[in-house]
Write a protein that holds these residues in place. Structure first.
Motif, PDB file in Angstrom:
ATOM      1  N   THR A 199      -8.645  36.846  -9.201  1.00 16.69           N
ATOM      2  CA  THR A 199      -8.840  35.542  -9.299  1.00 16.69           C
ATOM      3  C   THR A 199      -8.564  35.172 -10.934  1.00 16.69           C
ATOM      4  N   HIS A 200      -8.767  33.919 -11.438  1.00 18.76           N
ATOM      5  CA  HIS A 200      -8.796  33.653 -12.645  1.00 18.76           C
ATOM      6  C   HIS A 200      -9.657  34.027 -13.671  1.00 18.76           C
ATOM      7  N   HIS A 201     -10.664  35.007 -13.074  1.00 18.24           N
ATOM      8  CA  HIS A 201     -11.728  35.582 -13.746  1.00 18.24           C
ATOM      9  C   HIS A 201     -11.889  36.955 -13.509  1.00 18.24           C
ATOM     10  N   ALA A 202     -11.105  37.488 -12.715  1.00 15.68           N
ATOM     11  CA  ALA A 202     -11.221  38.978 -12.402  1.00 15.68           C
ATOM     12  C   ALA A 202      -9.948  39.734 -12.272  1.00 15.68           C
ATOM     13  N   THR A 203      -9.683  40.888 -12.998  1.00 11.15           N
ATOM     14  CA  THR A 203      -8.292  41.594 -12.922  1.00 11.15           C
ATOM     15  C   THR A 203      -8.546  43.123 -12.657  1.00 11.15           C
ATOM     16  N   PHE A 204      -7.866  43.648 -11.469  1.00  8.37           N
ATOM     17  CA  PHE A 204      -7.879  45.051 -11.495  1.00  8.37           C
ATOM     18  C   PHE A 204      -6.905  45.730 -12.082  1.00  8.37           C
ATOM     19  N   LYS A 205      -6.895  46.695 -12.519  1.00  9.39           N
ATOM     20  CA  LYS A 205      -5.763  47.698 -13.407  1.00  9.39           C
ATOM     21  C   LYS A 205      -5.807  49.039 -12.970  1.00  9.39           C
ATOM     22  N   GLU A 206      -4.892  49.540 -12.813  1.00  6.77           N
ATOM     23  CA  GLU A 206      -4.597  50.865 -12.547  1.00  6.77           C
ATOM     24  C   GLU A 206      -3.414  51.664 -13.323  1.00  6.77           C
ATOM     25  N   ALA A 207      -4.006  52.687 -14.394  1.00  6.23           N
ATOM     26  CA  ALA A 207      -3.045  53.317 -15.333  1.00  6.23           C
ATOM     27  C   ALA A 207      -2.806  54.683 -14.733  1.00  6.23           C
ATOM     28  N   VAL A 208      -1.667  55.298 -14.807  1.00  2.00           N
ATOM     29  CA  VAL A 208      -1.603  56.652 -14.323  1.00  2.00           C
ATOM     30  C   VAL A 208      -0.462  57.360 -15.214  1.00  2.00           C
ATOM     31  N   THR A 209      -0.890  58.268 -15.962  1.00  2.00           N
ATOM     32  CA  THR A 209      -0.090  58.790 -17.352  1.00  2.00           C
ATOM     33  C   THR A 209       0.100  60.351 -16.889  1.00  2.00           C
ATOM     34  N   THR A 210       1.310  60.983 -16.912  1.00  2.00           N
ATOM     35  CA  THR A 210       1.645  62.390 -16.834  1.00  2.00           C
ATOM     36  C   THR A 210       2.158  62.742 -18.129  1.00  2.00           C
ATOM     37  N   LEU A 211       1.945  63.834 -18.644  1.00  2.00           N
ATOM     38  CA  LEU A 211       2.137  64.382 -19.798  1.00  2.00           C
ATOM     39  C   LEU A 211       2.784  65.776 -19.727  1.00  2.00           C
ATOM     40  N   LEU A 212       4.077  66.275 -19.612  1.00  2.00           N
ATOM     41  CA  LEU A 212       4.524  67.361 -19.137  1.00  2.00           C
ATOM     42  C   LEU A 212       5.054  68.039 -20.618  1.00  2.00           C
ATOM     43  N   SER A 213       4.670  69.439 -20.481  1.00  2.00           N
ATOM     44  CA  SER A 213       4.974  70.227 -21.806  1.00  2.00           C
ATOM     45  C   SER A 213       5.469  71.398 -21.414  1.00  2.00           C
ATOM     46  N   THR A 214       6.234  71.967 -22.384  1.00  8.74           N
ATOM     47  CA  THR A 214       7.012  73.414 -22.135  1.00  8.74           C
ATOM     48  C   THR A 214       5.796  74.383 -22.432  1.00  8.74           C
ATOM     49  N   ALA A 215       4.583  74.136 -23.089  1.00  8.12           N
ATOM     50  CA  ALA A 215       3.618  75.152 -23.292  1.00  8.12           C
ATOM     51  C   ALA A 215       2.624  75.339 -22.033  1.00  8.12           C
ATOM     52  N   ASN A 216       3.066  74.808 -20.937  1.00  7.60           N
ATOM     53  CA  ASN A 216       2.579  74.895 -19.543  1.00  7.60           C
ATOM     54  C   ASN A 216       1.212  74.281 -19.555  1.00  7.60           C
ATOM     55  N   ASN A 217       0.842  73.421 -20.331  1.00  9.38           N
ATOM     56  CA  ASN A 217      -0.491  72.758 -20.205  1.00  9.38           C
ATOM     57  C   ASN A 217      -0.387  71.279 -20.063  1.00  9.38           C
ATOM     58  N   ASN A 218       0.336  71.046 -18.920  1.00 10.78           N
ATOM     59  CA  ASN A 218       0.404  69.634 -18.519  1.00 10.78           C
ATOM     60  C   ASN A 218      -0.861  68.836 -18.171  1.00 10.78           C
ATOM     61  N   THR A 219      -0.686  67.600 -18.477  1.00 11.04           N
ATOM     62  CA  THR A 219      -1.823  66.687 -18.410  1.00 11.04           C
ATOM     63  C   THR A 219      -1.888  65.536 -17.529  1.00 11.04           C
ATOM     64  N   TYR A 220      -2.825  65.252 -16.700  1.00 10.86           N
ATOM     65  CA  TYR A 220      -2.393  64.073 -15.706  1.00 10.86           C
ATOM     66  C   TYR A 220      -3.732  63.190 -16.089  1.00 10.86           C
ATOM     67  N   GLU A 221      -3.533  62.072 -15.990  1.00 11.29           N
ATOM     68  CA  GLU A 221      -4.564  60.833 -16.309  1.00 11.29           C
ATOM     69  C   GLU A 221      -4.547  59.849 -15.291  1.00 11.29           C
ATOM     70  N   SER A 222      -5.409  59.215 -14.833  1.00 11.67           N
ATOM     71  CA  SER A 222      -5.515  58.012 -13.984  1.00 11.67           C
ATOM     72  C   SER A 222      -6.821  57.250 -14.555  1.00 11.67           C
ATOM     73  N   ILE A 223      -6.459  56.160 -14.817  1.00 13.13           N
ATOM     74  CA  ILE A 223      -7.635  55.256 -15.274  1.00 13.13           C
ATOM     75  C   ILE A 223      -7.581  53.925 -14.212  1.00 13.13           C
ATOM     76  N   THR A 224      -8.635  53.678 -13.665  1.00 11.57           N
ATOM     77  CA  THR A 224      -8.759  52.613 -12.579  1.00 11.57           C
ATOM     78  C   THR A 224     -10.038  51.778 -13.277  1.00 11.57           C
ATOM     79  N   SER A 225      -9.741  50.393 -13.247  1.00 12.24           N
ATOM     80  CA  SER A 225     -10.674  49.284 -13.818  1.00 12.24           C
ATOM     81  C   SER A 225     -10.588  48.281 -13.144  1.00 12.24           C
TER      82      SER A 225
END
Length: 257
Positions: free
Chosen positions: A188-214
């Motif tokens: 609506t004019h006064h309400a917003t839904f957001k979804e952010a997904v981030t993937t960080l891939l590294s050669t050090a085998n410590n991949n990180t995945y993050e999801s933020i829902t708001s």
């Protein structure tokens, strides 16, 4: 930081230098943004300050105090956005650790303003994921797609470097690839839904995945209520005590300026 009687989370005394280093790059833009916004003389400035409660699961299930602030400057083809996120975490009446995230992304938009190049820097100080710190520097390209009048999709990809120090090991620097998708829906004019997904891939085998829902809704004037859920997964396999999957659920009172 005060450790529990039976410490399972090592103490690290080198936070200060690295935190200050990142502040040197990120906070000038953040402070300048606040100054410009408060002066109310330049429309390119905008931002918000939020404070509330959060509940964490994973390595240390706990109830916390948290703050999340951001400022943005935009003029012509340029945009810069800095953000600061802080969680004061307590468990069993003892303070185990504090979570701090500092980030800044600078963009240059081409005509029409749907494609852009960016430079991104992010610093995480979060012992819950088995690391003393994460520091990433990424450059890349992105696109904004307006699905309709109320929905948009912003996706980007880039390459760069990641520096981190796993707990109990030496710091390491490795090449990294970052992929991110941000979805926004104005309910609506006064309400917003957001979804952010981030993937960080590294050669050090410590991949990180993050999801933020708001979900953000206006309360009165410039004051909003924001509910968010952050889920992160890190493939760090060395110390079994640290959980790979952690979540933070927050309820914040937010002021926009």
């Amino acid at each position: 930081m005060r450790l529990p009687e039976t410490p399972k989370m090592p103490f690290h005394n080198k936070y200060g230098k690295r935190t200050i280093l990142v502040l040197v790059f990120i906070f000038p833009a953040w402070i300048a943004s606040i100054t410009g916004a408060m002066a109310k003389t330049s429309k390119p400035w905008s931002g918000s300050a939020a404070f509330g409660l959060s509940s964490a699961t994973g390595t240390f299930p706990s109830l916390n105090l948290n703050s999340h602030d951001w400022v943005r400057w935009q003029k012509h083809h340029w945009q810069d956005r800095a953000h600061v996120s802080y969680n004061y975490t307590a468990a069993s009446s003892a303070i185990y650790a504090n979570r701090l995230v500092l980030g800044n992304q600078t963009r240059y938009y081409f005509k029409p303003k749907i494609r852009y190049v960016f430079a991104n820097i992010r610093y995480d100080r979060n012992q819950f994921n088995g690391y003393f710190y994460h520091l990433t520097e990424i450059i890349g390209e992105g696109n904004v797609i307006h699905l309709n009048k109320t929905m948009s999709l912003d996706y980007q990809g880039g390459i760069g470097a990641q520096e981190d120090q796993p707990i109990g090991q030496k710091h390491q620097i490795s090449p990294a690839v970052r992929l991110a998708v941000n979805y926004r829906w104005h309910l609506t004019h006064h309400a917003t839904f957001k979804e952010a997904v981030t993937t960080l891939l590294s050669t050090a085998n410590n991949n990180t995945y993050e999801s933020i829902t708001s979900l953000e809704s206006q309360l009165y004037g410039n004051f909003n209520l924001q509910l968010s859920y952050t889920a992160s997964y890190n493939e760090f396999p060395v110390i079994s005590y640290y959980k790979k999957f952690n979540t933070i659920t927050t309820a914040d009172l937010m002021y926009h300026f």
